[in-house]
Structures are given as structure tokens and as C-alpha cells.
Design a protein around this motif. Structure first.
Motif, mmCIF file in Angstrom:
data_model
loop_
_atom_site.group_PDB
_atom_site.id
_atom_site.type_symbol
_atom_site.label_atom_id
_atom_site.label_comp_id
_atom_site.label_asym_id
_atom_site.label_seq_id
_atom_site.Cartn_x
_atom_site.Cartn_y
_atom_site.Cartn_z
ATOM 1 N N GLU A 49 -92.126 -77.891 28.052
ATOM 2 C CA GLU A 49 -92.480 -76.836 27.101
ATOM 3 C C GLU A 49 -93.537 -77.291 26.102
ATOM 4 O O GLU A 49 -94.344 -76.485 25.627
ATOM 5 N N ARG A 186 -80.226 -78.413 49.941
ATOM 6 C CA ARG A 186 -80.010 -79.440 48.900
ATOM 7 C C ARG A 186 -78.563 -79.916 48.946
ATOM 8 O O ARG A 186 -78.262 -81.111 48.841
ATOM 9 N N ASP A 260 -86.992 -82.108 41.503
ATOM 10 C CA ASP A 260 -88.447 -82.257 41.340
ATOM 11 C C ASP A 260 -88.895 -81.718 39.985
ATOM 12 O O ASP A 260 -89.709 -82.349 39.298
ATOM 13 N N GLY A 261 -88.332 -80.573 39.569
ATOM 14 C CA GLY A 261 -88.719 -80.007 38.270
ATOM 15 C C GLY A 261 -88.365 -80.948 37.139
ATOM 16 O O GLY A 261 -89.155 -81.181 36.218
ATOM 17 N N ALA A 262 -87.182 -81.517 37.219
ATOM 18 C CA ALA A 262 -86.712 -82.424 36.162
ATOM 19 C C ALA A 262 -87.526 -83.709 36.157
ATOM 20 O O ALA A 262 -87.920 -84.206 35.098
ATOM 21 N N ASN A 288 -87.222 -79.432 46.272
ATOM 22 C CA ASN A 288 -87.365 -78.116 46.915
ATOM 23 C C ASN A 288 -88.624 -77.395 46.439
ATOM 24 O O ASN A 288 -88.804 -76.210 46.722
ATOM 25 N N ALA A 290 -89.300 -76.300 43.608
ATOM 26 C CA ALA A 290 -88.961 -75.125 42.795
ATOM 27 C C ALA A 290 -88.007 -75.475 41.663
ATOM 28 O O ALA A 290 -87.297 -76.478 41.714
ATOM 29 N N ASP A 292 -85.198 -74.216 41.121
ATOM 30 C CA ASP A 292 -84.250 -73.369 41.831
ATOM 31 C C ASP A 292 -83.128 -72.851 40.917
ATOM 32 O O ASP A 292 -82.700 -71.708 41.042
ATOM 33 N N SER A 293 -82.670 -73.696 40.030
ATOM 34 C CA SER A 293 -81.489 -73.342 39.220
ATOM 35 C C SER A 293 -81.729 -72.169 38.279
ATOM 36 O O SER A 293 -80.775 -71.576 37.788
HETATM 37 C C1 TPP Z 1 -85.877 -78.642 28.404
HETATM 38 C C2 TPP Z 1 -85.350 -77.617 29.369
HETATM 39 N N1 TPP Z 1 -86.175 -76.667 29.828
HETATM 40 C C3 TPP Z 1 -85.716 -75.731 30.697
HETATM 41 C C4 TPP Z 1 -84.419 -75.738 31.106
HETATM 42 C C5 TPP Z 1 -83.870 -74.679 32.058
HETATM 43 N N2 TPP Z 1 -83.615 -75.244 33.372
HETATM 44 C C6 TPP Z 1 -82.374 -75.639 33.781
HETATM 45 S S1 TPP Z 1 -82.341 -76.208 35.333
HETATM 46 C C7 TPP Z 1 -83.985 -75.913 35.529
HETATM 47 C C8 TPP Z 1 -84.690 -76.143 36.839
HETATM 48 C C9 TPP Z 1 -84.499 -77.501 37.398
HETATM 49 O O1 TPP Z 1 -85.354 -77.640 38.505
HETATM 50 P P1 TPP Z 1 -85.242 -78.901 39.442
HETATM 51 O O2 TPP Z 1 -85.089 -80.135 38.636
HETATM 52 O O3 TPP Z 1 -86.387 -78.862 40.389
HETATM 53 O O4 TPP Z 1 -83.868 -78.707 40.207
HETATM 54 P P2 TPP Z 1 -83.409 -77.456 41.139
HETATM 55 O O5 TPP Z 1 -82.833 -76.456 40.232
HETATM 56 O O6 TPP Z 1 -84.621 -76.973 41.876
HETATM 57 O O7 TPP Z 1 -82.416 -78.073 42.069
HETATM 58 C C10 TPP Z 1 -84.563 -75.386 34.353
HETATM 59 C C11 TPP Z 1 -85.998 -75.031 34.192
HETATM 60 C C12 TPP Z 1 -83.587 -76.746 30.587
HETATM 61 N N3 TPP Z 1 -82.294 -76.852 30.921
HETATM 62 N N4 TPP Z 1 -84.081 -77.660 29.715
#
Ligand code: TPP
Length: 374
Positions: A49, A186, A260-262, A288, A290, A292-293
Motif C-alpha cells: 500500500e 494450492r 506470491d502476493g505476500a 497462483n 493472484a 486469491d484470498s
Molecule cells: C497489509 C495488507 N494488505 C492487504 C491485505 C489483504 N489480504 C489478505 S490475504 C491477501 C492476498 C494474499 O495473496 P497471496 O499471498 O498471493 O496468497 P493467496 O491468497 O493467493 O493464496 C490480501 C491482499 C492484508 N491482509 N494486509
């Protein structure tokens, strides 16, 4: 409820043509609408963010226009630094509109990781001197709030926030779905890795469904949850928690189950893991492509070379797999010591009846700490 199209067209009429952010489940429908109607230079899903705030600042420097930054309130912490030291009136004084999903709103039941953040969401805006309104759920009222917000931004040059409660936006189905051709789920991959690790090993799992699927796997196997630290909040920091444990317990294998997002959100953490190079650390990334969650919005996970990044960060071994056979082979040949990374390319999606951890974060912490003492 507000139709996402109505909302975005109203913002457009007020001159908002640029979006950046990290997706949120409460903003899922409006984010999907933005994805379908803005090109990739006018809607950028940022790593975190803070990066999104900086992107909107760059956009303003380039165009003089006001960008919109969308986020879950969990991301306020990531955003505060550039809000305080970049866009604030006492620094560069850069205008922007914030759209913040309000998880954990007091009085509304939510998961434990959202409770504190929900309580401080508007307080943080107050202390930052950022004017805000909670977005109304009726379109007429919301339209007036948008006019007021944009008028305030234009007159003051300051940031302004619209805080979005649950069930504010009507549904909208993403048309522009970015498909991937991977076939392993997953959950399948999580089960395979969890089943392959030594019984005294620790798993630190990331925010969202990865932790939920790991929790359900343990329950289904009749195992306890004491070996797993479920990082329900603090997205992007699981790899550092795992490092903190691995360095103090060199006799145990420590696995980080990352998304991947994390991983991308705080990718610098990999540099520190690599520099410490704990020989008992295995970084597993369930990729993935994405978020996804929170609705499956795309990450750049499938556009980057995580294995090459791991090598460059001094991981001793890194491999990318996408079939159950390759995964099995990777797990058996990677049980030896050394800092290792396994990237598993998986398809999007989850089981519809996926539950949530039934233990509290404090119970999880205490169980793990006593397990580590054994
Ligand atoms: C700082 C922060 N920003 C946004 C979120 C909302 N959020 C929770 S899980 C997630 C997606 C995680 O994506 P990834 O790590 O790729 O795992 P996936 O869900 O794809 O298995 C997001 C954006 C959050 N928890 N904390």
C-alpha cells in the motif's frame, strides 16, 4: 448498495482516472470493475500500500491530477510512511483520494487480525490529519460524498479518505480474468509439503487461505496445530518470523509457507533471509499469480523469476515445480541442509467450504512456544 459502475463513473466525472492499490475483499467488486475498465497504466496493483501511495504521488507529479489509492485497512500501516513523509502538506503536499475497506469495524464480527486494526482505522486518519467520511450505502448520498471529497482535495491539496464498510458495493463479476494453466491446487500442494516434513519441523504460514488450508489439513490428519504459526495478519512478514525462529533453533527445520502476493509485498525480506543463510530454512512459495484470498486479482507472480531472485539473494538451492511428480521429487531431494526455496506454481481457487482456524492467535502462539521448548 452502490453499483460499482455508478461509483467509478462518478469519480471519473470528478476527474479521477488513475488507480493504484492492493486488493481487499470488501472492495472486491469495485476493484474488479476498475480492472475491467482501466488499462494497465491507469490501474496498478502495487506490491504494497505504501508503494501505491507513492505511485499516485508520481502520477500527480507527472499530470497534476488526483489518483485514487485503494486498500484494506490492514494496509494503513504500510501507507502511513509515504502519507506522513511524502504526500503530507508539511512535506510535498500531494493530493490523493484513499479508498479504504474497513475490516473489523467495531460492532461487526470479524477475524481476530482485523479487530485492533478496525478499532484504529479512523483514529489513524484523524491523527494523520486526513479528512474522511464513511461511504454511504445509498448512491445519491455516496455521490454527494464523492463531490465533497473531491472538492476538499482540490481546495486543500490534501489527501482525503472514503472508508468503506462491509456490503457497500453491489456485486460485479470480473470479465478480464487472467487464467493460468497450472493444474495442481494450492491445497493439494500444501498437503504434499506438510506431509513430507520432519515431525519436529515448524511451519510459519502466510496470511489468508494458505494458513486456513494448513489448519484444516492438520485437523483432517488428526494432528495438533502446535507446529504451525499461522500468520493471520502482517501480510508479507511470515518469512521474517520464520527467520527469527530458524536462527534460534538451528536443530529444527523451519518452513515458511508463503504466497506470491505476500512474498512480493515485502520481497526485501528475502535478501535478509539470504544474507543470514540459515541451513535449516525452507521457503515454499505457493504461486497462483493472484491475491486469491481477497478475490483473485492478479499479482506479477507469474511474470517474475522467483528462482533467479532466490539465487541472487544467496539461497543455496531454488527450484520451480508445477506437477505433483516434480513436487515429490523436489521435496525428497531437498531434505538436505541448506537454505532452500521451492516455488510451486498452482491454479487459482479454493474449496468453497474452507473453514477458519478455530484456535485463537494467543492459543496458537502458546502451543508453538511450548512445542519449541520440547
Ligand atoms: C497489509 C495488507 N494488505 C492487504 C491485505 C489483504 N489480504 C489478505 S490475504 C491477501 C492476498 C494474499 O495473496 P497471496 O499471498 O498471493 O496468497 P493467496 O491468497 O493467493 O493464496 C490480501 C491482499 C492484508 N491482509 N494486509
Amino acid at each position: 448498495m452502490i453499483n460499482p459502475q455508478f461509483f467509478i463513473e462518478k469519480l471519473q466525472a470528478e476527474g479521477v482516472e488513475f488507480y493504484a492499490g492492493v486488493p481487499d475483499s470488501l472492495l472486491k467488486n469495485v476493484c474488479a470493475y476498475i480492472t475491467d475498465h482501466f488499462d494497465s497504466n491507469h490501474n496498478i496493483i502495487a506490491a504494497n500500500e505504501g508503494g501505491a501511495v507513492a505511485l499516485a504521488a508520481g502520477y500527480h507529479l507527472a499530470t497534476g491530477k488526483v489518483g485514487c489509492v485503494y486498500m484494506q485497512n490492514s494496509g494503513e500501516g504500510n501507507a502511513i510512511n509515504p502519507l506522513a513523509s511524502l504526500t503530507d502538506p508539511e512535506v510535498y503536499h500531494i493530493p490523493l483520494l484513499l479508498l479504504i475497506g474497513w475490516r473489523g469495524r467495531p460492532g461487526v464480527h470479524d477475524e481476530p487480525q482485523h479487530v485492533k486494526q478496525g478499532k484504529v482505522t479512523t483514529g489513524l486518519l484523524n491523527v494523520m490529519g486526513i479528512n474522511y467520511e464513511v461511504l454511504a450505502k445509498e448512491e445519491d448520498q455516496a455521490a454527494k460524498q464523492i463531490e465533497k471529497a473531491m472538492c476538499s482535495i482540490r481546495e486543500s491539496g490534501n489527501a482525503y479518505a472514503l472508508v468503506v464498510e462491509k456490503d457497500t458495493f453491489d456485486s460485479y463479476t470480473l470479465q478480464n480474468v487472467k487464467r493460468n494453466d497450472y493444474t495442481m491446487s494450492r491445497e493439494e500442494a500444501i498437503k504434499a509439503v506438510a506431509a513430507s516434513i520432519p515431525p519436529d519441523a515448524i511451519i510459519v504460514s502466510t496470511t489468508g487461505m494458505i494458513s486456513r488450508e494448513l489448519f484444516e489439513y492438520r485437523t483432517a490428519m488428526g494432528q495438533g496445530h502446535e507446529r504451525d504459526f499461522l500468520t493471520v495478519g502482517s501480510m508479507g512478514h511470515a518469512s521474517m518470523i520464520a527467520l527469527g525462529i530458524a536462527l534460534q533453533h538451528p536443530e529444527r527445520k523451519v518452513y515458511c509457507f508463503d504466497g506470491d502476493g505476500a512474498c512480493i509485498m515485502h520481497m526485501g525480506n528475502m535478501a535478509i533471509v539470504g544474507s543470514k543463510c540459515p541451513s535449516n530454512y525452507v521457503h515454499v512459495i505457493f504461486n497462483n499469480g493472484a491475491h486469491d484470498s481477497v478475490g483473485g486479482q492478479p499479482t506479477v507472480g507469474h511474470e517474475i523469476d522467483i528462482v533467479a531472485i532466490a539465487h541472487a539473494m544467496h539461497y543455496q538451492d531454488a527450484v520451480c515445480v508445477w506437477t505433483p511428480e516434480q513436487l515429490k521429487e523436489a521435496l525428497s531431494s531437498r531434505s538436505a541442509d541448506g537454505l532452500r526455496l521451492v516455488e510451486i506454481r498452482v491454479k487459482k481457487g479454493n474449496r468453497k467450504d474452507l473453514g477458519r482456524p478455530t484456535t485463537t492467535p494467543i492459543q496458537n502462539k502458546e502451543a508453538l512456544m511450548s512445542f519449541l521448548k520440547q
